[in-house]
Design a protein around this motif. Structure first.
Motif, PDB file in Angstrom:
ATOM      1  N   GLN A   1       2.241 -15.860 -15.331  1.00 33.30           N
ATOM      2  CA  GLN A   1       1.328 -14.808 -14.893  1.00 33.30           C
ATOM      3  C   GLN A   1       2.153 -13.704 -14.238  1.00 33.30           C
ATOM      4  N   PHE A   2       1.775 -12.463 -14.504  1.00 33.53           N
ATOM      5  CA  PHE A   2       2.575 -11.339 -14.030  1.00 33.53           C
ATOM      6  C   PHE A   2       1.676 -10.314 -13.334  1.00 33.53           C
ATOM      7  N   SER A   3       2.241  -9.720 -12.301  1.00 32.99           N
ATOM      8  CA  SER A   3       1.569  -8.651 -11.570  1.00 32.99           C
ATOM      9  C   SER A   3       2.582  -7.558 -11.280  1.00 32.99           C
ATOM     10  N   LEU A   4       2.062  -6.382 -10.982  1.00 36.29           N
ATOM     11  CA  LEU A   4       2.908  -5.239 -10.658  1.00 36.29           C
ATOM     12  C   LEU A   4       2.848  -4.982  -9.156  1.00 36.29           C
ATOM     13  N   LEU A   5       4.007  -4.823  -8.552  1.00 32.10           N
ATOM     14  CA  LEU A   5       4.096  -4.533  -7.124  1.00 32.10           C
ATOM     15  C   LEU A   5       4.614  -3.116  -6.925  1.00 32.10           C
ATOM     16  N   ARG A   6       4.000  -2.431  -5.980  1.00 26.35           N
ATOM     17  CA  ARG A   6       4.446  -1.084  -5.608  1.00 26.35           C
ATOM     18  C   ARG A   6       5.151  -1.156  -4.260  1.00 26.35           C
ATOM     19  N   LEU A   7       6.415  -0.737  -4.238  1.00 22.37           N
ATOM     20  CA  LEU A   7       7.170  -0.671  -2.998  1.00 22.37           C
ATOM     21  C   LEU A   7       7.073   0.754  -2.471  1.00 22.37           C
ATOM     22  N   ALA A   8       6.400   0.917  -1.350  1.00 24.06           N
ATOM     23  CA  ALA A   8       6.165   2.249  -0.804  1.00 24.06           C
ATOM     24  C   ALA A   8       7.484   2.893  -0.394  1.00 24.06           C
ATOM     25  N   PRO A   9       7.614   4.216  -0.566  1.00 23.82           N
ATOM     26  CA  PRO A   9       8.834   4.895  -0.103  1.00 23.82           C
ATOM     27  C   PRO A   9       8.938   4.838   1.411  1.00 23.82           C
ATOM     28  N   LEU A  10      10.140   4.548   1.897  1.00 20.58           N
ATOM     29  CA  LEU A  10      10.392   4.407   3.329  1.00 20.58           C
ATOM     30  C   LEU A  10      11.584   5.271   3.715  1.00 20.58           C
ATOM     31  N   PRO A  11      11.719   5.597   4.992  1.00 18.87           N
ATOM     32  CA  PRO A  11      12.884   6.388   5.424  1.00 18.87           C
ATOM     33  C   PRO A  11      14.193   5.668   5.122  1.00 18.87           C
ATOM     34  N   VAL A  12      15.243   6.446   4.986  1.00 18.77           N
ATOM     35  CA  VAL A  12      16.565   5.880   4.710  1.00 18.77           C
ATOM     36  C   VAL A  12      16.979   4.994   5.883  1.00 18.77           C
TER      37      VAL A  12
ATOM     38  N   GLY B   1       6.336 -12.513 -11.025  1.00 20.27           N
ATOM     39  CA  GLY B   1       6.008 -13.597 -11.938  1.00 20.27           C
ATOM     40  C   GLY B   1       5.538 -14.820 -11.163  1.00 20.27           C
ATOM     41  N   ARG B   2       4.602 -15.557 -11.741  1.00 16.40           N
ATOM     42  CA  ARG B   2       4.009 -16.701 -11.051  1.00 16.40           C
ATOM     43  C   ARG B   2       3.774 -17.832 -12.040  1.00 16.40           C
ATOM     44  N   VAL B   3       4.087 -19.044 -11.604  1.00 15.45           N
ATOM     45  CA  VAL B   3       3.786 -20.236 -12.385  1.00 15.45           C
ATOM     46  C   VAL B   3       3.564 -21.380 -11.405  1.00 15.45           C
ATOM     47  N   GLU B   4       2.634 -22.260 -11.715  1.00 13.06           N
ATOM     48  CA  GLU B   4       2.376 -23.418 -10.869  1.00 13.06           C
ATOM     49  C   GLU B   4       2.086 -24.632 -11.735  1.00 13.06           C
ATOM     50  N   ARG B   5       2.414 -25.788 -11.192  1.00  6.30           N
ATOM     51  CA  ARG B   5       2.197 -27.059 -11.860  1.00  6.30           C
ATOM     52  C   ARG B   5       1.657 -28.074 -10.844  1.00  6.30           C
ATOM     53  N   HIS B   6       0.861 -29.001 -11.344  1.00  3.18           N
ATOM     54  CA  HIS B   6       0.280 -30.027 -10.481  1.00  3.18           C
ATOM     55  C   HIS B   6       0.401 -31.371 -11.178  1.00  3.18           C
ATOM     56  N   ALA B   7       0.790 -32.376 -10.409  1.00  9.44           N
ATOM     57  CA  ALA B   7       0.856 -33.751 -10.881  1.00  9.44           C
ATOM     58  C   ALA B   7       0.366 -34.661  -9.757  1.00  9.44           C
TER      59      ALA B   7
END
Length: 267
Positions: free
Chosen positions: A36-47, A62-68
């Motif tokens: 599973q995929f998502s988009l992240l926005r990194l806000a502009p910050l001061p230097v 990216g995300r993945v999970e498993r259960h047993a």
């Protein structure tokens, strides 16, 4: 984060190899790819003085999970455009041991995030904690030693300790020089699943499409404005050329008249 693996190690101990025993096989979940995929926005910050410029950036989560029956796993990974990182960078694993009723945060060599100082470390921890709190809030948290790579950089160590404490972990040092840090927490329920949303935002699919549509519309509007400005510049250049020609003709006529007057006066 922890130095103790929650899954079977990839290789057997040295004495086992010397005794002729076959090495232990890697855990089946050791190299699960993201699903599973998502988009992240990194806000502009001061230097920042230590980490340098911090412009607007977009990162893929990216995300993945498993259960047993005995184990559950959540693996989060970050992909940064234009960067090739080590396989254990930008990776967080959360292992839930159902037999021991214990949750462990990894990877074993510690959480290493690039770009640094953008809020991504706290974001990954918050996502892992939120996942664990949903079903395993009563589980204990397996503590462990933190990597020593940040201990010689005061700013990096301060950022790391602040991020962990903000998520509910306790940090202790076993030596006066503070070179051997350990993290711990009582239970999963004592951890916090929030992060700095002003630094990192999750962009949904429709929001990303709207952003692209708005960017395309802005580019089209700018193209129209550029064409209008180019037409104005071309018109001004034509008018300038006409004025220059007129001025040249007037100067030539004036010189002719002056020469004519001088000739008449000298006759």
């Amino acid at each position: 984060m922890s130095e103790q693996p929650a899954s079977p190690p990839a290789t057997a101990p040295v004495d086992a190899e010397q005794s002729g025993e076959a090495p232990a096989a890697p855990h089946p979940w050791a190299d699960l790819p993201a699903q599973q995929f998502s988009l992240l926005r990194l806000a502009p910050l001061p230097v920042d003085r230590d980490t340098g410029p911090r412009p607007l950036r977009f990162v893929q989560l990216g995300r993945v999970e498993r259960h047993a029956k005995d184990l559950s796993l959540l693996r989060l990974s970050l992909q940064v455009p234009g960067q090739r990182l080590h396989r254990e960078q930008n990776l967080l694993e959360v292992w839930a041991d159902h037999q021991r009723k214990e949750v462990r945060f990894g990877p074993d060599k510690g959480l290493s995030v690039e770009p640094a100082n953008r809020g991504l470390g706290r974001f990954l921890l918050a996502q892992g904690i939120a996942w664990a709190r949903k079903q395993y809030a009563h589980y204990q948290v397996e503590g462990g030693a933190l990597p020593t790579r940040d201990n010689f950089n005061e700013a990096a160590r301060a950022r790391r300790d602040h991020a962990l404490k903000a998520q509910g972990f306790a940090i202790e040092y076993s030596d006066p020089l503070q070179l051997k840090p350990f993290y711990s927490a009582a239970r999963v329920s004592s951890l916090h699943g929030d992060w700095q949303t002003e630094k990192v935002q999750i962009i949904e699919l429709l929001d990303a499409a709207a952003m692209l549509q708005q960017a395309d519309q802005s580019l089209r509007e700018q193209d129209v404005q550029v064409r209008k400005l180019e037409e104005k510049v071309a018109r001004f250049r034509r008018e300038d050329s006409g004025l220059r020609f007129t001025i040249s003709c007037l100067v030539a006529f004036c010189l002719f008249q002056a020469g004519l007057l001088i000739w008449i006066a000298t006759r």
